[in-house]
Motif scaffolding. Structure first.
Motif, PDB file in Angstrom:
ATOM      1  N   ASN A 130      -3.231  -4.624  28.377  1.00 37.26           N
ATOM      2  CA  ASN A 130      -3.547  -3.077  27.548  1.00 37.26           C
ATOM      3  C   ASN A 130      -4.825  -2.768  27.777  1.00 37.26           C
ATOM      4  N   PRO A 131      -5.085  -1.582  28.444  1.00 36.64           N
ATOM      5  CA  PRO A 131      -6.508  -1.107  28.636  1.00 36.64           C
ATOM      6  C   PRO A 131      -7.179  -0.828  27.487  1.00 36.64           C
ATOM      7  N   HIS A 132      -6.875  -0.852  26.456  1.00 32.69           N
ATOM      8  CA  HIS A 132      -7.515  -0.287  25.191  1.00 32.69           C
ATOM      9  C   HIS A 132      -7.764  -1.628  24.473  1.00 32.69           C
ATOM     10  N   GLN A 133      -7.321  -2.917  24.597  1.00 27.98           N
ATOM     11  CA  GLN A 133      -7.608  -4.069  23.835  1.00 27.98           C
ATOM     12  C   GLN A 133      -9.091  -4.255  23.837  1.00 27.98           C
ATOM     13  N   ARG A 134      -9.552  -4.977  22.604  1.00 28.78           N
ATOM     14  CA  ARG A 134     -11.058  -5.167  22.719  1.00 28.78           C
ATOM     15  C   ARG A 134     -10.982  -6.437  23.383  1.00 28.78           C
TER      16      ARG A 134
END
Length: 105
Positions: free
Chosen positions: A3-7
């Motif tokens: 997930n490229p938006h995962q922190r």
């Protein structure tokens, strides 16, 4: 699945001082931001401590064997920061552990 938006978080481990831990985290965060265009959030640090090696040799978690050690307090601070999601808390600021050590010695 990635997930490229995962922190992404960082915990600096085995630093010899609070200053070194904070500087190491800052460097990694800055490099990641500059070269990877990715933000990494600092969860805190765990300084190197003799009790860790002792506990490893005895095959016991150091947070159980030495719960009042600075390393155990730092692990608790990191866990608390992760659990609350409050990355602006005192747990990730330089000097927090020093204050805890003055209290719990």
């Amino acid at each position: 699945r990635l997930n490229p938006h995962q922190r992404i978080y960082i915990v600096v481990n085995m630093a010899v001082s609070t200053y070194e831990a904070v500087r190491t985290a800052e460097k990694i965060i800055n490099v990641s931001r500059h070269f990877l265009n990715k933000n990494i959030e600092n969860l805190g640090y765990v300084l190197d401590h003799d009790c860790i090696g002792q506990a490893v040799r005895n095959q016991v978690p150091f947070v159980h064997r030495y719960p009042k050690s600075s390393a155990a307090i730092q692990v608790q601070a990191v866990a608390s920061t992760l659990a609350t999601g409050d990355l602006r808390s005192e747990h990730v600021k330089e000097g927090f552990v020093a204050r805890l050590l003055r209290i719990f010695g």
